[in-house]
Motif scaffolding. Structure first.
Motif, short mmCIF file in Angstrom:
data_model
loop_
_atom_site.label_atom_id
_atom_site.label_comp_id
_atom_site.label_asym_id
_atom_site.label_seq_id
_atom_site.Cartn_x
_atom_site.Cartn_y
_atom_site.Cartn_z
N PHE A 191 0.85 -1.19 0.00
CA PHE A 191 0.00 0.00 0.00
C PHE A 191 0.89 1.24 0.00
CE2 PHE A 191 -4.02 -1.59 2.47
CZ PHE A 191 -4.71 -1.77 1.28
N ALA A 192 0.28 2.37 -0.33
CA ALA A 192 0.90 3.65 -0.03
C ALA A 192 0.67 3.94 1.45
CB ALA A 192 0.28 4.74 -0.90
N GLN A 193 1.41 4.92 1.97
CA GLN A 193 1.37 5.18 3.41
C GLN A 193 -0.03 5.47 3.95
OE1 GLN A 193 3.70 6.24 1.28
NE2 GLN A 193 5.65 6.69 2.27
N HIS A 194 -0.78 6.32 3.22
CA HIS A 194 -2.09 6.71 3.73
C HIS A 194 -3.00 5.49 3.90
CE1 HIS A 194 -3.43 6.27 -0.47
NE2 HIS A 194 -4.61 6.06 0.07
N ALA A 195 -2.86 4.51 2.99
CA ALA A 195 -3.74 3.33 3.04
C ALA A 195 -3.35 2.40 4.18
CB ALA A 195 -3.71 2.60 1.71
N HIS A 196 -2.05 2.28 4.46
CA HIS A 196 -1.63 1.49 5.61
C HIS A 196 -2.22 2.06 6.89
CE1 HIS A 196 0.99 -1.39 3.74
NE2 HIS A 196 1.81 -0.50 3.26
N LEU A 197 -2.35 3.38 6.93
CA LEU A 197 -2.97 4.04 8.09
C LEU A 197 -4.49 3.87 8.07
CD1 LEU A 197 -0.98 7.40 8.18
CD2 LEU A 197 -0.85 5.57 9.88
N SER A 198 -5.08 4.21 6.93
CA SER A 198 -6.54 4.25 6.84
C SER A 198 -7.17 2.88 7.01
CB SER A 198 -6.95 4.85 5.49
OG SER A 198 -8.34 4.93 5.39
N PHE A 199 -6.55 1.85 6.43
CA PHE A 199 -7.15 0.51 6.48
C PHE A 199 -6.56 -0.36 7.60
CE2 PHE A 199 -7.93 1.97 2.11
CZ PHE A 199 -9.31 1.87 2.12
N GLY A 200 -5.70 0.23 8.43
CA GLY A 200 -5.25 -0.43 9.65
C GLY A 200 -4.18 -1.49 9.49
N THR A 201 -3.64 -1.69 8.28
CA THR A 201 -2.63 -2.74 8.11
C THR A 201 -1.35 -2.43 8.89
OG1 THR A 201 -2.09 -1.65 6.00
CG2 THR A 201 -3.45 -3.63 5.90
N ILE A 202 -1.08 -1.15 9.11
CA ILE A 202 0.09 -0.78 9.90
C ILE A 202 -0.02 -1.29 11.34
CG2 ILE A 202 -0.80 1.47 10.65
CD1 ILE A 202 2.82 0.71 9.52
N ASN A 203 -1.26 -1.49 11.80
CA ASN A 203 -1.47 -1.97 13.18
C ASN A 203 -1.18 -3.46 13.32
OD1 ASN A 203 -2.40 0.62 13.98
ND2 ASN A 203 -4.42 0.15 13.14
N GLN A 204 -1.13 -4.17 12.18
CA GLN A 204 -0.78 -5.59 12.20
C GLN A 204 0.71 -5.82 11.97
OE1 GLN A 204 -2.63 -8.54 12.41
NE2 GLN A 204 -4.41 -7.38 13.07
#
Length: 338
Positions: A205-218
């Protein structure tokens, strides 16, 4: 006196009907939630309303009108007047613009992404293909290079991509397939669940999507410099709705696009500045891929995929080489002008 009052009443009613007739209300179909990826649409809605004194308004719906894979279909039947979609969701419906999703094109920033996207959108082959869906290209949704988040041990060598299940669409998916990965094209809204359940090991993903869709939390790690490419997500309008606009409203819409894009770029720059802080807050390791490994990746997943795309699209009657060359010509011209 009664006749005079009657005339006044008739005039008032006529004025009310005229005002009603002049008013234009568009429905806009996007998905997820409001985020950096949709800020140019929100800004466009704000601008057209302001410039027309509220006579031209847009209702931006996040999933209430259609799902993201069916937005182009909705535009084709006039279910709504404007929509956003990504080329990789249905490459068979928008073959010409998939040139913009080829890996390793060398686009270095969002301004370059805007320049090459809009140049390709203006090509007659793109206009003709989109017209089959009663769609007119309005503007792009520029995104930076995608990078991976993943769990477990960081993958910083190409050999470790063998068998890696990755959420990646379009040309990105092909790039990871070329180095042994197993791409899946679950939608952005499904990516978190796919990662949480183990359906995928990594998500691109691009950075905003990792944030928006929560994948960064995993995630436990993030590739800071893999930069294999990005996806291309246009905003389109229904041709009939566009043609039905008054000359004034059509002019306002067209002239507001550049302002909306400028706002998007400014907003996205702020997000990128705080990205390192986000990684630190969430204890996500930043992984740097070596120059040697990056060169290997480009060798395997760059030129061969480009050549295959040109051959495949040419066989389907598309001016593939012309579209491909347009990307690099536009990059060259854009850099020269800056």
């Amino acid at each position: 006196m009664q006749k005079i009052l009657s005339k006044v009443a008739v005039a008032a009613i006529a004025t009310a009907f005229a005002t009603e007739a002049m008013a234009t209300e568009w429905n806009v179909s996007v998905w997820g939630k409001r985020r950096a990826f949709t800020e140019h649409i929100e800004k466009l809605a704000e601008l057209v309303s302001e410039k027309t004194g509220g006579e031209f308004t847009m209702n931006v719906s996040y999933g209430g009108l259609s799902n993201n894979r069916e937005n182009l279909d909705g535009i084709s039947i006039g279910a709504f007047e404007m929509a956003q979609f990504c080329a990789g969701y249905h490459p068979d419906k928008n073959r010409a613009i998939t040139v913009l999703e080829l890996p390793f094109l060398g686009v270095s920033d969002l301004k370059e992404e805007v320049a090459v996207s809009h140049a390709v959108y203006a090509h007659p082959a793109v206009e003709k293909e989109m017209a089959q869906w009663n769609a007119k290209m309005l503007m792009t949704s520029p995104m930076p290079q995608y990078n991976l988040v993943g769990t477990g041990e960081p993958r910083d060598e190409l050999s470790e991509f063998e068998g890696m299940r990755v959420r990646a669409t379009g040309g990105l998916g092909e790039a990871f397939r070329a180095v042994g990965g197993v791409p899946t094209s679950v939608t952005s809204s499904e990516a978190y669940q796919a990662m949480e359940s183990g359906v995928v090991d990594t998500v691109a993903f691009a950075q905003h999507a990792h944030l928006s869709f929560g994948t960064i939390n995993q995630a436990t790690w993030w590739t800071a410099n893999l930069n294999p490419g990005t996806v291309n997500c246009p905003v389109v309008v229904n041709i009939d709705a566009y043609n039905a606009l008054s000359d004034e409203h059509r002019k306002v819409l067209d002239e507001s696009v550049s302002e909306a894009i400028d706002y998007y770029l400014e907003n996205y720059a702020k997000l990128l500045k705080r990205w390192d802080d986000v990684l630190a807050e969430k204890n996500v390791q930043k992984v740097m891929i070596s120059d040697e490994e990056l060169a290997n990746f480009r060798e395997v997943a760059g030129k061969p995929i480009h050549e295959k795309w040109i051959a495949d699209m040419s066989a389907q009657g598309m001016p593939a080489q012309e579209l491909y060359d347009l990307v690099f010509k536009t990059l060259e011209e854009h850099r020269a002008s800056n």
